[in-house]
Design a protein around this motif. Structure first.
Motif, PDB file in Angstrom:
ATOM      1  N   ASP A 113       0.886  -1.166   0.000  1.00 24.07           N
ATOM      2  CA  ASP A 113       0.000   0.000   0.000  1.00 24.07           C
ATOM      3  C   ASP A 113       0.917   1.207   0.000  1.00 24.07           C
ATOM      4  O   ASP A 113       1.435   1.611   1.040  1.00 24.07           O
ATOM      5  CB  ASP A 113      -0.880  -0.004   1.259  1.00 24.07           C
ATOM      6  CG  ASP A 113      -1.576   1.332   1.470  1.00 24.07           C
ATOM      7  OD1 ASP A 113      -2.010   1.936   0.469  1.00 24.07           O
ATOM      8  OD2 ASP A 113      -1.694   1.780   2.632  1.00 24.07           O
TER       9      ASP A 113
ATOM     10  N   SER B 109       2.949  -4.614  10.827  1.00 24.45           N
ATOM     11  CA  SER B 109       3.339  -5.046  12.171  1.00 24.45           C
ATOM     12  C   SER B 109       2.938  -6.507  12.383  1.00 24.45           C
ATOM     13  O   SER B 109       1.847  -6.930  11.988  1.00 24.45           O
ATOM     14  CB  SER B 109       2.660  -4.178  13.219  1.00 24.45           C
ATOM     15  OG  SER B 109       3.011  -2.821  13.019  1.00 24.45           O
TER      16      SER B 109
ATOM     17  N   TYR C  18       7.937  -4.820  12.280  1.00 29.84           N
ATOM     18  CA  TYR C  18       7.445  -5.075  10.924  1.00 29.84           C
ATOM     19  C   TYR C  18       8.033  -6.381  10.398  1.00 29.84           C
ATOM     20  O   TYR C  18       9.209  -6.691  10.650  1.00 29.84           O
ATOM     21  CB  TYR C  18       7.880  -3.970   9.960  1.00 29.84           C
ATOM     22  CG  TYR C  18       7.375  -2.572  10.258  1.00 29.84           C
ATOM     23  CD1 TYR C  18       6.290  -2.351  11.113  1.00 29.84           C
ATOM     24  CD2 TYR C  18       7.966  -1.467   9.653  1.00 29.84           C
ATOM     25  CE1 TYR C  18       5.833  -1.060  11.359  1.00 29.84           C
ATOM     26  CE2 TYR C  18       7.512  -0.178   9.895  1.00 29.84           C
ATOM     27  CZ  TYR C  18       6.455   0.019  10.753  1.00 29.84           C
ATOM     28  OH  TYR C  18       6.013   1.294  10.986  1.00 29.84           O
TER      29      TYR C  18
ATOM     30  N   GLU D 206       6.716   3.200   2.062  1.00 24.60           N
ATOM     31  CA  GLU D 206       6.371   2.934   0.649  1.00 24.60           C
ATOM     32  C   GLU D 206       5.419   4.033   0.216  1.00 24.60           C
ATOM     33  O   GLU D 206       4.412   4.279   0.846  1.00 24.60           O
ATOM     34  CB  GLU D 206       5.716   1.547   0.444  1.00 24.60           C
ATOM     35  CG  GLU D 206       4.679   1.156   1.489  1.00 24.60           C
ATOM     36  CD  GLU D 206       5.299   0.371   2.617  1.00 24.60           C
ATOM     37  OE1 GLU D 206       6.223  -0.407   2.353  1.00 24.60           O
ATOM     38  OE2 GLU D 206       4.864   0.550   3.759  1.00 24.60           O
TER      39      GLU D 206
HETATM   40  N1  ARG Z   1       2.295  -0.866  11.036  1.00 26.31           N
HETATM   41  C1  ARG Z   1       0.911  -0.636  10.972  1.00 26.31           C
HETATM   42  C2  ARG Z   1       0.166  -1.942  10.875  1.00 26.31           C
HETATM   43  O1  ARG Z   1       0.698  -2.927  10.579  1.00 26.31           O
HETATM   44  C3  ARG Z   1       0.508   0.252   9.797  1.00 26.31           C
HETATM   45  C4  ARG Z   1       0.996  -0.213   8.478  1.00 26.31           C
HETATM   46  C5  ARG Z   1       0.361   0.526   7.321  1.00 26.31           C
HETATM   47  N2  ARG Z   1       1.127   0.313   6.147  1.00 26.31           N
HETATM   48  C6  ARG Z   1       0.846   0.849   4.966  1.00 26.31           C
HETATM   49  N3  ARG Z   1       1.682   0.672   3.987  1.00 26.31           N
HETATM   50  N4  ARG Z   1      -0.244   1.502   4.808  1.00 26.31           N
HETATM   51  O2  ARG Z   1      -0.995  -2.007  11.084  1.00 26.31           O
END
Ligand code: ARG
Length: 278
Positions: A50, A110, A228, A57
């Motif tokens: 995303d 995460s 992550y 990203e």
């Molecule tokens: N680290 C958070 C999760 O895993 C947010 C990750 C959102 N990442 C993104 N590319 N939108 O929930």
């Protein structure tokens, strides 16, 4: 004599052209790893993301860039895979991994117990913590202070889960957005009073957009460390292979180099190693 050498030249040219064509064909076959049927060539991996989560990203002139992108490039080089990153979006990323549309998810995801019920994760590659982002001058000092205020989160993120724990799961004051970028825009427009998101994302935004006058507030009691990982379909054989490649990237100094480039300070690789043991 002249005529003879002309023909000789022409023949040499034709031979040169034919052999050039030959290597050209082989070349393009090699690039199509997936269907080359060449035993020692690995398939091309499709990675889902995303790309609205800077600095991990995001799109820059139509190209997906970010820390995650540079990191995975090093991992793929280590593992010997060709790959392509597809911007599938956050919510669709989860079913895409589950049904095999993409080989894995790379999206600052995460590793949580809840997600581990459905997916496998790689060893951790980044430590993160949630933060509250508010306009300067706000009275908010902790997550509990958000009671009665409108709070923006990206739908389906750990930010949503954490703030629901504090304010209640179906609290109508929690506004869920499709991307974190849109949640931040909503605060800029005055639609929400605060945004809860990953520390690095919040801090980078505040630093890069000083005219918005936003600040970040931590809450170590309600926001615990997160890590992550790459997200695989359960049972994916790629996990073991990429874990090994990630560990090599972490140990070789390559990770440190990429981290320094993006954040300007050194990562704590030991913390990731410890988290991997848990
Ligand atoms: N680290 C958070 C999760 O895993 C947010 C990750 C959102 N990442 C993104 N590319 N939108 O929930």
């Amino acid at each position: 004599m002249k005529r003879k050498s002309f023909f000789a030249m022409a023949i040499i040219l034709v031979i040169a052209l034919l052999s050039a064509c030959g290597t050209g064909d082989e070349g393009s076959g090699d690039n199509q790893n997936a269907d080359s049927g060449n035993g020692d060539q690995k398939e091309k991996l499709i990675i889902g993301t995303d790309a609205a989560f800077a600095p991990f990203e995001y799109l820059d002139k139509g190209k997906i860039v970010g820390f995650d992108v540079d990191f995975i490039d090093a991992v793929m080089a280590e593992a010997g895979y060709d790959y392509e990153i597809k911007n599938v979006g956050w919510d669709p990323l989860f079913p895409s991994v589950e049904n095999g549309d993409v080989d894995f998810g790379l999206s600052a995801i995460s590793i949580t117990d809840e997600r581990l019920e459905t997916y496998d994760f790689s060893v951790p590659y980044f430590e993160s913590r949630l933060l509250i982002m508010v306009p300067e001058g706000s009275d908010v000092q902790s997550a509990t202070d958000l009671e009665g205020l409108l709070v923006g989160v990206q739908n389906g993120t750990t930010g949503q889960v954490a703030i629901e724990k504090v304010l209640g799961e179906n609290n109508p004051n929690i506004k869920k957005y499709e991307t974190t970028a849109v949640a931040i825009m909503a605060m800029k427009n005055g639609d929400v009073d605060a945004v809860v998101t990953d520390n690095t994302v919040a801090e980078e935004y505040v630093k890069n957009n000083p005219n918005d006058n936003f600040v970040t507030i931590g809450d170590p009691e309600n926001f615990v460390p997160e890590y992550y990982g790459l997200m695989f379909k359960k049972g994916s054989e790629l996990k073991a292979e990429l874990d090994e490649a990630i560990t090599k990237v972490l140990d070789s100094g390559k990770y440190e180099e990429i981290y320094q480039e993006w954040f300007g300070y050194e990562p704590d690789v030991e913390v990731l190693k410890e988290a991997a043991q848990q």
